[in-house]
Scaffold this active site. Structure first.
Site, short mmCIF file in Angstrom:
data_model
loop_
_atom_site.label_atom_id
_atom_site.label_comp_id
_atom_site.label_asym_id
_atom_site.label_seq_id
_atom_site.Cartn_x
_atom_site.Cartn_y
_atom_site.Cartn_z
N ASN A 143 0.84 -1.20 0.10
CA ASN A 143 -0.04 0.06 -0.09
C ASN A 143 0.69 1.09 0.09
O ASN A 143 1.83 1.46 0.61
CB ASN A 143 -0.89 0.06 1.10
N HIS A 160 5.93 -0.33 -2.59
CA HIS A 160 5.44 0.37 -4.01
C HIS A 160 5.55 1.67 -3.71
O HIS A 160 4.97 2.63 -4.46
CB HIS A 160 4.10 -0.24 -4.01
N CYS A 168 12.30 13.50 -7.84
CA CYS A 168 12.63 14.40 -9.12
C CYS A 168 13.23 13.57 -10.21
O CYS A 168 14.08 12.80 -10.15
CB CYS A 168 13.69 15.25 -8.36
N CYS A 171 17.15 15.27 -10.69
CA CYS A 171 18.23 14.95 -9.77
C CYS A 171 18.06 13.55 -9.45
O CYS A 171 18.51 13.12 -8.38
CB CYS A 171 18.57 16.04 -8.80
N GLY A 251 -5.12 -9.21 3.76
CA GLY A 251 -5.76 -8.24 2.64
C GLY A 251 -4.85 -8.03 1.47
O GLY A 251 -5.15 -7.05 0.65
N MET A 278 -10.97 -11.47 2.99
CA MET A 278 -12.24 -11.67 2.79
C MET A 278 -12.53 -12.84 2.28
O MET A 278 -13.53 -13.43 2.61
CB MET A 278 -12.79 -10.32 1.98
#
Length: 312
Positions: A143, A160, A168, A171, A251, A278
């Site tokens: 996440n 991630h 940037c 640079c 999850g 779930m």
């Protein structure tokens, strides 16, 4: 030998990071899936948990769903008329940096109003409590919403990236940035409704690097579709998974590579893996435990203080 195999397999899959590619299972894998039967016995899990010294917790979008975090995936998962995979790419940013920044500005603003749910809080409390007992907890998350950080998690690997960091394009400097809006030109922009037209912000007015003499265009410091994971972060992940003696998968759909390989590789060396989700995933039958239901309901009792723990 096992660690070398893990590293080879993980690195081979890094090129597929965050692009949702799902290799078809081999005949051997299908046979293993059919043979395994995970347990949903919480008492048994709690006994394993009580003995664990190094716990790795791998989390995905499902852990934040109960905080109301939009995923922009599946039916209805649109921002205006685009899905995330149409915007979260280097090519999309090169073509239209204004549109991509509107999308991420909207996501940043949404996340500033969201709060950790009981699953995030249970993980952070568990880390604090076990650290006083000489035990460790590391969270490896896919996440980018920083809800684990908000909850108080300290040992956090964001594979991630983060919505609240920029990089940037000139640079390469990476900076945390929680400003709202991130730049004046994005104020009031980014509404997700399909009828809203693009703002078409001039590139010079988009977020710019503040390093001396740079002024390069900033991009969100997240892993886009088609990009590889940060090698240093991946090395840290490998180290943690190599020493863990209990792994939780919370999850996550177990279809986004290379993260989908992490827990199965840990399980393959005999370490107990518990899945909290779930519903069942393609990897469920490779794990020792599976606890169906909302993470905010199933996880807190799983990570609560065990009767064998000393109160400090």
């Amino acid at each position: 030998m096992l660690m070398s195999l893990f590293q080879f397999t993980t690195r081979r899959l890094v090129s597929q990071a965050y692009c949702g590619l799902k290799p078809p299972p081999s005949k051997k894998q299908r046979f293993c899936l059919e043979m395994a039967r995970p347990s949903s016995n919480m008492a048994d899990f709690r006994e394993v948990f009580a003995k664990a010294k190094h716990i790795a917790i791998i989390t995905g979008a499902g852990v934040s769903a109960e905080s109301g975090v939009p995923t922009f995936r599946g039916p209805g998962g649109f921002w205006r008329k685009w899905q995330a995979q149409e915007l979260a790419t280097p090519e999309a940013f090169a073509r239209n940096p204004s549109r991509v920044w509107e999308f991420y500005h909207y996501r940043r603003e949404v996340m500033l109003s969201k709060h950790p749910n009981p699953a995030h809080l249970a993980i952070a409390e568990c880390e604090r409590r076990l650290s006083k007992q000489g035990r460790s907890v590391v969270v490896i998350t896919q996440n980018i919403d920083e809800l684990h950080r908000k909850a108080g998690t300290k040992h956090l690997l964001e594979i991630h990236g983060s919505l609240f960091k920029t990089r940037c394009t000139n640079c390469g400097n990476v900076t945390a940035d929680y400003k709202s809006p991130i730049c004046p030109a994005l104020a009031g922009k980014g509404a997700p409704d399909p009828e809203v037209a693009d703002a078409v912000i001039p590139v010079e007015d988009l977020p710019r690097c503040e390093e001396d003499g740079c002024n390069g265009l900033l991009r969100p410091h997240v892993v886009w579709f088609g990009e590889t994971l940060d090698a240093d972060v991946l090395t840290e992940v490998e180290k943690e998974l190599d020493i863990c003696d209990l792994c939780l998968v919370v999850g996550t759909s177990s279809v986004v590579y290379p993260a989908a390989m992490f827990a199965p590789q840990v399980s393959a060396r005999g370490v107990p893996v518990a899945e909290f989700n779930m519903e069942a995933t393609p990897a469920t039958n490779r794990f020792r435990f599976h606890f169906p239901g909302p993470c905010g309901t199933t996880l807190p009792p799983a990570l609560a203080r065990h009767e064998t723990e000393l109160i400090s």
